[in-house]
Scaffold this active site. Structure first.
Site, PDB file in Angstrom:
ATOM      1  N   LYS A  83       0.839  -1.185   0.000  1.00  0.00           N
ATOM      2  CA  LYS A  83       0.000   0.000   0.000  1.00  0.00           C
ATOM      3  C   LYS A  83       0.884   1.249   0.000  1.00  0.00           C
ATOM      4  CE  LYS A  83       1.032   1.485   4.029  1.00  0.00           C
ATOM      5  NZ  LYS A  83       1.913   2.650   3.858  1.00  0.00           N
ATOM      6  N   TYR A 138      -3.503   4.224   6.694  1.00  0.00           N
ATOM      7  CA  TYR A 138      -3.785   3.404   7.879  1.00  0.00           C
ATOM      8  C   TYR A 138      -4.979   3.961   8.653  1.00  0.00           C
ATOM      9  CZ  TYR A 138       0.746   1.026   7.450  1.00  0.00           C
ATOM     10  OH  TYR A 138       1.814   0.277   7.019  1.00  0.00           O
TER      11      TYR A 138
END
Length: 372
Positions: free
Chosen positions: A137, A222
């Site tokens: 990511k 996140y």
């Protein structure tokens, strides 16, 4: 539903972990010697930077995933990895020869850990070889690129996953279980943030051409992804603000961003991310019946947590990447579905990231999210 105590007992005994956390049971015993399963997911890593080293080290503890190959443009790194991880010459590639992986039956999946803005190009390259892909990511620079990556993998008939390691982490899994079981009651509020002080001003993360963006792209994801699994919903609007105290260092990318996510139930998540200071890492979800707080919440661990019932006494820390790669191997080798780590999960985050940047460009205006 199993109680929290039952869940923890099962995890500590290594029983039922696969069903509850998407992990092979053997991954729950960090002190036991590594016993390799008969079936192995054979992994090559593309891009041998700092995070690739973390993944490779963690994979030495895996029972179902094995590091067998590398892709790098730096010959000295390839030589080091060959010796350290016993990788044969035939499983080493550079960026010009990577297409030849299609002829290598000893590699099942390639983990792309190159700089963010190269993910799109490299995932398309790997998909074309017919190998499965896992991409670190953030999946890409934007939602448009992500859709193209998903389409390429679907056309090639290969699986496409994103490196959402926390979806295999026990504290995070317990939080999700508590929400899904109703133990927290109706979710009322979420407060998540993640950031750190970025050091070297010449690093690739501060160059837009390689990073795609700054703190929001790197660690803001996140907080965003956490808000989504705290609520079990998809945001319908976003507002965002950027603060830049060092316009020289952060000339090309964002430094600090705060953003708010509105969900269909009426819940608002207050989130933040930064590259300019430390001690900025927390997840806090409040329900009508209870709460969960993780702090640290998103780093490599150990994660620490508490709930309205007391401390989250989880098993001894296991490297997240060990759990992630063994969990992924279990999913692929045993044909188990997991929609929470696929390219489509990455797309959901990138749609919101696009809206965050749009809101900033428009002076903090509320942006209603178009998922089309």
């Amino acid at each position: 539903m199993n109680s929290r105590r039952d869940f923890l007992q099962k995890v500590s005994l290594g029983i039922g972990v696969t069903a509850l956390a998407g992990l092979p049971a053997s991954a729950a015993a960090p002190s036991a010697p590594v016993v390799r399963a008969e079936k192995q997911l054979r992994v090559a890593i593309m891009g041998l930077g700092g995070y690739a080293n973390i993944v490779a080290e963690a994979m030495q503890k895996c029972t179902m995933a094995t590091l067998v190959g590398v892709v790098s443009g730096t010959p000295s790194k390839v030589d080091t990895w060959k010796k350290k991880y016993n990788i044969p010459d035939k499983n080493t590639y550079n960026y010009e020869t990577v297409s030849e992986i299609k002829n290598n039956p000893d590699i099942d999946i390639v983990y792309v850990t190159t700089p963010n803005s190269l993910h799109h190009k490299h995932v398309l390259q790997i998909a074309a070889t017919g190998k499965h892909v896992i991409c670190e990511k953030p999946v890409a620079d934007n939602a448009k690129q992500t859709r193209e990556m998903i389409a390429a993998c679907e056309k090639a008939g290969v699986k496409f996953y994103i490196g959402y390691r926390l979806h295999f982490e026990p504290h995070t899994r317990e939080l999700i279980r508590m929400r899904e079981s109703g133990e927290l009651g109706k979710i009322m509020h979420v407060n998540n943030y993640m950031g750190f002080k970025s050091g070297d001003p010449t690093q690739w993360r501060l160059k837009k051409a390689l990073a795609g963006g700054g703190a929001m792209m790197d660690v803001g994801v996140y907080a965003l992804n956490g808000a989504r699994y705290c609520t079990g919903e998809e945001p319908i609007w976003v507002t965002a603000q950027e603060t830049k105290t060092d316009p020289i260092k952060f000339k090309e990318v964002d430094e600090t961003i705060t953003f708010q996510l509105g969900f269909p139930s009426g819940v608002i998540a207050n989130c933040g991310t930064t590259y300019n200071f430390n001690n900025f890492e927390r997840l806090y979800v409040i329900g009508e019946k209870g709460f969960v707080e993780l702090s640290p919440a998103f780093g490599y661990g150990p994660i620490k947590g508490r709930t309205n019932a007391g401390p989250m006494n989880m098993p001894a820390h296991i490297p997240h990447q060990t759990l992630q790669m063994d969990g992924l191997a279990d999913i692929i080798l045993n044909n188990k579905p997991d929609p929470h780590i696929t390219g489509h999960e990455g797309l959901k985050d990138m749609i919101v990231v696009d809206a965050v940047y749009e809101s900033i460009r428009k002076g903090g205006q509320k942006i209603f999210i178009n998922k089309a």
